[in-house]
Enzyme design. Structure first.
Site, PDB file in Angstrom:
ATOM      1  N   ASP A 195       9.127  -3.559   2.876  1.00  0.00           N
ATOM      2  CA  ASP A 195       9.690  -2.775   1.942  1.00  0.00           C
ATOM      3  C   ASP A 195      10.895  -3.297   1.282  1.00  0.00           C
ATOM      4  O   ASP A 195      11.399  -4.468   1.482  1.00  0.00           O
ATOM      5  CB  ASP A 195      10.223  -1.433   2.636  1.00  0.00           C
TER       6      ASP A 195
ATOM      7  N   ASN B 114      13.855   9.458  12.453  1.00  0.00           N
ATOM      8  CA  ASN B 114      12.929  10.559  12.412  1.00  0.00           C
ATOM      9  C   ASN B 114      11.420  10.187  12.646  1.00  0.00           C
ATOM     10  O   ASN B 114      10.512  10.806  12.191  1.00  0.00           O
ATOM     11  CB  ASN B 114      12.867  11.052  10.728  1.00  0.00           C
TER      12      ASN B 114
ATOM     13  N   HIS C  82      10.135   7.248  11.307  1.00  0.00           N
ATOM     14  CA  HIS C  82       9.453   6.630   9.999  1.00  0.00           C
ATOM     15  C   HIS C  82       9.201   5.228  10.583  1.00  0.00           C
ATOM     16  O   HIS C  82       9.954   4.397  11.385  1.00  0.00           O
ATOM     17  CB  HIS C  82      10.306   6.936   8.756  1.00  0.00           C
TER      18      HIS C  82
ATOM     19  N   GLU D 182       8.059   8.004   5.281  1.00  0.00           N
ATOM     20  CA  GLU D 182       8.800   9.253   5.925  1.00  0.00           C
ATOM     21  C   GLU D 182       7.658  10.252   6.392  1.00  0.00           C
ATOM     22  O   GLU D 182       6.605  10.145   6.146  1.00  0.00           O
ATOM     23  CB  GLU D 182       9.624   9.810   4.643  1.00  0.00           C
TER      24      GLU D 182
HETATM   25  C1  F6R Z   1      13.301  -1.887   7.429  1.00  0.00           C
HETATM   26  C2  F6R Z   1      12.458  -0.438   7.676  1.00  0.00           C
HETATM   27  C3  F6R Z   1      12.700   0.706   8.354  1.00  0.00           C
HETATM   28  C4  F6R Z   1      13.901   0.356   9.500  1.00  0.00           C
HETATM   29  C5  F6R Z   1      14.189   1.617  10.267  1.00  0.00           C
HETATM   30  C6  F6R Z   1      15.309   1.566  11.393  1.00  0.00           C
HETATM   31  O1  F6R Z   1      12.470  -2.617   6.641  1.00  0.00           O
HETATM   32  O2  F6R Z   1      11.181  -0.476   7.362  1.00  0.00           O
HETATM   33  O3  F6R Z   1      11.779   1.416   8.803  1.00  0.00           O
HETATM   34  O4  F6R Z   1      13.167  -0.509  10.417  1.00  0.00           O
HETATM   35  O5  F6R Z   1      14.994   2.492   9.235  1.00  0.00           O
HETATM   36  O6  F6R Z   1      16.270   0.833  10.741  1.00  0.00           O
HETATM   37  P1  F6R Z   1      17.527   0.270  11.873  1.00  0.00           P
HETATM   38  O7  F6R Z   1      17.062  -1.040  12.397  1.00  0.00           O
HETATM   39  O8  F6R Z   1      18.511  -0.180  10.856  1.00  0.00           O
HETATM   40  O9  F6R Z   1      17.826   1.340  12.705  1.00  0.00           O
END
Ligand code: F6R
Length: 246
Positions: A67, A136, A138, A143
């Protein structure tokens, strides 16, 4: 779904890196799907260490990131382009033209989504897709409520995600509220998935995932449709499962 529980973040990061390193060393060409955020930072450090101390070469590795924020130039310090450059690409021998991320400043975002999905199909699918998980549930920026059939698309980030991402920006107003993300279907195209989770704030999501109930309000549950998923986590992320089984 396999689950590998490590004592702490450092050993979890080493284990995830070792799985990737073994693939690179045993194959002529490797395609990696990569994530940003806090969780994979230790794994990237371990991969860099493997490059410097064991001579692991990334010259035949191709990367596809999950992303990118919409509206941030690639040179913006908080863009995922910058993140990948800072934390991995500039420290290994990967040719930069073999690294792919969605362009969050494209003039036509819908054309960019189609183009990126074609890139996934042309360069990939990833041999190993690395995922983090949101509190959550994702994955990528899919989401709660995202279609399991979704390919690369534009997403409005959930309020809890904006809050979690705010730590990287000076003010809340600067936090981008949209992103381009691989869809759940794009992610499921990967041959193998490594989901990393660390810390007590991920324990609820890990517990929910292990309940094996498919629910579009919990996007990570789509991973139960994939035949080769390994959770690489630490004790803290495992803590809610542990306390229940006592
Ligand atoms: C990042 C992504 C997100 C993160 C997720 C966890 O490229 O796609 O899904 O992996 O938000 O983020 P952290 O590791 O910062 O807790």
């Amino acid at each position: 779904m396999n689950i590998l529980v490590n004592d702490d973040y450092a050993s979890m990061s080493q284990q995830a890196a070792a799985i990737i390193e073994a693939h690179i060393c045993n194959h002529e060409r490797t395609v990696l799907g990569l994530a940003t955020g806090s969780t994979p930072l230790g794994m990237y450090e371990a991969l860099i260490e493997g490059h410097h101390t064991r001579g692991v070469s990334f010259k035949q590795t191709f990367t596809l990131n999950l992303d990118e924020y919409i509206g941030l130039q690639p040179s913006h310090p908080q863009s995922y382009h910058s993140y990948m450059h800072t934390h991995l690409f500039s420290k290994i021998d990967i040719p930069l033209h073999q690294t792919y991320l969605p362009n969050g400043t494209a003039q036509s975002l819908s054309d960019e989504c189609s183009r990126y999905e074609q890139t996934i199909d042309k360069v990939g699918p990833p041999d190993i897709q690395v995922l983090g998980i949101g509190e959550n549930g994702h994955i990528g920026f899919n989401e709660p409520g995202s279609a399991f059939s979704g390919t690369t698309h534009v997403i409005d980030l959930a309020p809890s995600t904006l809050k979690a991402n705010a730590r990287f920006f000076d003010t809340m107003d600067e936090v981008p509220n949209q992103a381009i993300t691989m869809g759940i279907q794009s992610i499921l195209k990967s041959k193998r998935i490594l989901l990393l989770a660390s810390g007590e704030n991920k324990a609820w999501a890990v517990k929910k995932l292990m309940e094996k109930k498919i629910d579009d309000q919990f996007p990570a549950s789509a991973l139960h449709y994939h035949p080769d998923v390994t959770l690489v986590i630490d004790q803290k992320a495992y803590s809610q499962i542990q306390s229940e089984s006592r």
